[in-house]
Design an enzyme around this catalytic site. Structure first.
Site, PDB file in Angstrom:
ATOM      1  N   ASP A  95      50.253   2.829  68.202  1.00 36.40           N
ATOM      2  CA  ASP A  95      50.431   2.134  66.920  1.00 36.40           C
ATOM      3  C   ASP A  95      49.522   2.841  65.919  1.00 36.40           C
ATOM      4  OD1 ASP A  95      50.136   0.432  64.722  1.00 36.40           O
ATOM      5  OD2 ASP A  95      50.356  -1.389  65.922  1.00 36.40           O
ATOM      6  N   TYR A 113      45.939  -5.414  67.821  1.00 42.24           N
ATOM      7  CA  TYR A 113      46.399  -6.379  66.821  1.00 42.24           C
ATOM      8  C   TYR A 113      46.792  -7.679  67.550  1.00 42.24           C
ATOM      9  CZ  TYR A 113      49.359  -8.022  62.932  1.00 42.24           C
ATOM     10  OH  TYR A 113      49.933  -8.747  61.920  1.00 42.24           O
ATOM     11  N   LYS A 130      52.423  -2.011  55.740  1.00 40.21           N
ATOM     12  CA  LYS A 130      51.046  -1.689  55.369  1.00 40.21           C
ATOM     13  C   LYS A 130      50.995  -0.423  54.510  1.00 40.21           C
ATOM     14  CE  LYS A 130      50.392  -5.206  58.104  1.00 40.21           C
ATOM     15  NZ  LYS A 130      50.050  -5.063  59.511  1.00 40.21           N
ATOM     16  N   ARG A 144      74.556  -2.114  61.920  1.00 41.64           N
ATOM     17  CA  ARG A 144      73.520  -2.373  62.926  1.00 41.64           C
ATOM     18  C   ARG A 144      73.125  -1.080  63.638  1.00 41.64           C
ATOM     19  NH1 ARG A 144      75.789  -6.151  66.466  1.00 41.64           N
ATOM     20  NH2 ARG A 144      76.115  -4.570  68.051  1.00 41.64           N
TER      21      ARG A 144
HETATM   22  C1  LIG Z   1      50.552  -5.588  60.678  1.00 44.42           C
HETATM   23  C2  LIG Z   1      50.432  -4.847  61.956  1.00 44.42           C
HETATM   24  C3  LIG Z   1      51.435  -4.930  62.929  1.00 44.42           C
HETATM   25  C4  LIG Z   1      52.653  -5.817  62.773  1.00 44.42           C
HETATM   26  O1  LIG Z   1      53.447  -5.407  61.703  1.00 44.42           O
HETATM   27  P1  LIG Z   1      54.401  -6.439  60.907  1.00 44.42           P
HETATM   28  O2  LIG Z   1      55.048  -5.556  59.894  1.00 44.42           O
HETATM   29  O3  LIG Z   1      53.503  -7.500  60.325  1.00 44.42           O
HETATM   30  O4  LIG Z   1      55.353  -7.010  61.886  1.00 44.42           O
HETATM   31  C5  LIG Z   1      51.277  -4.194  64.092  1.00 44.42           C
HETATM   32  N1  LIG Z   1      50.196  -3.420  64.291  1.00 44.42           N
HETATM   33  C6  LIG Z   1      49.201  -3.317  63.372  1.00 44.42           C
HETATM   34  C7  LIG Z   1      48.040  -2.435  63.654  1.00 44.42           C
HETATM   35  C8  LIG Z   1      49.283  -4.040  62.181  1.00 44.42           C
HETATM   36  O5  LIG Z   1      48.296  -3.930  61.286  1.00 44.42           O
END
Ligand SMILES: *Cc1c(COP(=O)(O)O)cnc(C)c1O
Length: 393
Positions: A182, A109, A207, A55
């Site tokens: 982000d 998001y 992504k 962890r």
């Molecule tokens: C998909 C996404 C998230 C969340 O990510 P997960 O891997 O689905 O938890 C956060 N911010 C953006 C801009 C995203 O495209």
């Protein structure tokens, strides 16, 4: 070293006894033992480097974290089970020693808005929203709200607005507001927020970075000041990524710059093609000289690379026409998510922005005729041909 080189080298090829594995193995062990208990004691006390419990850390995740740190240029990274887990621990890290108040970009998001309002809100974290493309509004909101952190995305979803990240970072640093970015849409190939003054960078590894639609993961990369808090918090909160997923993410990242370069070129070609098509009302892509944020984009993005997200409005279309158009697609995959090797289309009204009222969507510039395309690595002409046949059939 350039990011293309770091992507294939950073984190890997650590000596393991006499040999050096060319890729990092998957370490599934939940805990680690040493020859004598005194050594274990020293590892627990952080007096010597080593692994104690998965962890906290394990060699597979550690390799991925080194790689992410090289790409984003921070002091260290934490690999998390999802992008949302990464966002949550990043916000907790930013606010530990600050006011429990988030100033968030008004275009975020959907799940991030939910996280702030429905998960962190009930625990006393207050959130207010600001249009981050309006610097005066950001300054006024920081002065009025005195937030502990500001949370923004490099590129907003789905209408692709870009806030002046460098200037926002400067304002945040003056006011001791932690800036969390982000960077999922832009990726470190295009923008590196820590180099522009952000404190914490978050990714959904699901992504572009992993890129194959086969793994979920998230990551936080922190500056020197926030790294110890991030690691300390994660030891207890446990948002840890599993070692199998860490391996897959690392495998994906090796080709990420190559994929992203191709995806950017394809997206530019698709945007150009869509602009000339009958049946398309309006195209959103960052290469547009008439883009409202064109000056910011020119400053923050490398010449000729504008990401691989394209949004467009169909002419005279409501929801039934958009459904019919999407049903006619043969190549472009109709699914949520983005950044994969295959092109994907999402209908924001139905998916990412479903929970908003029509008024809220209208205010965000999300019409019923708007679709979002994540452009993949296929041949651009095949993507264009699929879009054209779906429009004109
Ligand atoms: C998909 C996404 C998230 C969340 O990510 P997960 O891997 O689905 O938890 C956060 N911010 C953006 C801009 C995203 O495209």
């Amino acid at each position: 070293m350039k990011i293309q080189t770091q992507a294939v080298h950073a984190g890997d090829r650590k000596k393991a006894g006499a040999h050096v594995p060319v890729t990092t193995p998957i370490y599934t062990a939940a805990s680690y033992s040493y020859e004598d208990i005194e050594t274990t004691d020293q590892v627990f006390a952080h007096e010597i480097p080593g692994y104690a419990y998965a962890r906290y850390d394990n060699p597979t995740n550690h390799a991925l974290e080194e790689l992410l740190t090289a790409l984003e240029g921070g002091a260290g990274s934490l690999a998390c089970s999802t992008g949302m887990a990464a966002l949550q621990i990043a916000i907790a890290t930013a606010l530990l020693d600050r006011r429990k108040k988030v100033l968030a970009a008004s275009a975020l998001y959907g799940a991030t808005i939910n996280l702030l309002m429905n998960v962190m809100g009930p625990f006393g974290v207050d959130t207010s929203f600001v249009d981050i493309t309006n610097l005066e509004a950001v300054k006024a909101a920081i002065a009025a709200e005195k937030p502990g952190c500001l949370l923004m995305e490099t590129v907003s979803n789905p209408v692709l607005r870009v806030g002046p990240l460098d200037e926002i970072a400067r304002i945040c640093r003056e006011a001791d507001v932690a800036l969390i970015v982000d960077n999922t849409f832009a990726t470190p190939l295009l923008v590196r927020p820590l180099e522009l003054g952000a404190h914490l960078v978050v990714h959904s590894l699901t992504k572009y970075l992993s890129g194959h639609g086969d793994v979920m993961g998230g990551a936080v990369t922190a500056d020197e000041a926030h790294l110890p808090i991030l690691r300390q918090m994660s030891r207890t909160a446990g948002p840890t990524l599993g070692p199998f997923e860490a391996y897959l993410a690392m495998r994906g990242i090796k080709t990420f710059p190559l994929r992203m370069e191709r995806q950017c070129a394809n997206a530019a070609a698709v945007a150009r093609f869509l602009r000339g098509l009958d049946g398309v009302e309006r195209v959103f892509y960052l290469d547009d000289p008439a883009h409202v944020d064109a000056a910011t984009i020119a400053r923050l993005f490398p010449a000729g690379q504008f990401g691989a997200m394209v949004a467009f409005e169909l002419k005279n279309a409501g929801t039934p026409e958009v459904f019919a158009f999407m049903n006619r697609l043969r190549l472009v995959v109709k699914a949520t998510s983005l950044g994969d090797v295959h092109s994907m289309m999402l209908y924001p009204k139905m998916a990412s922005h479903r929970d908003l009222s029509p008024k809220q969507r209208e205010r965000m510039g999300i019409r019923d005729s708007l679709v979002r395309l994540s452009v993949g690595i296929e041949a651009a002409e095949d993507i264009c041909a699929d879009l054209e046949q779906a429009l004109h059939q």
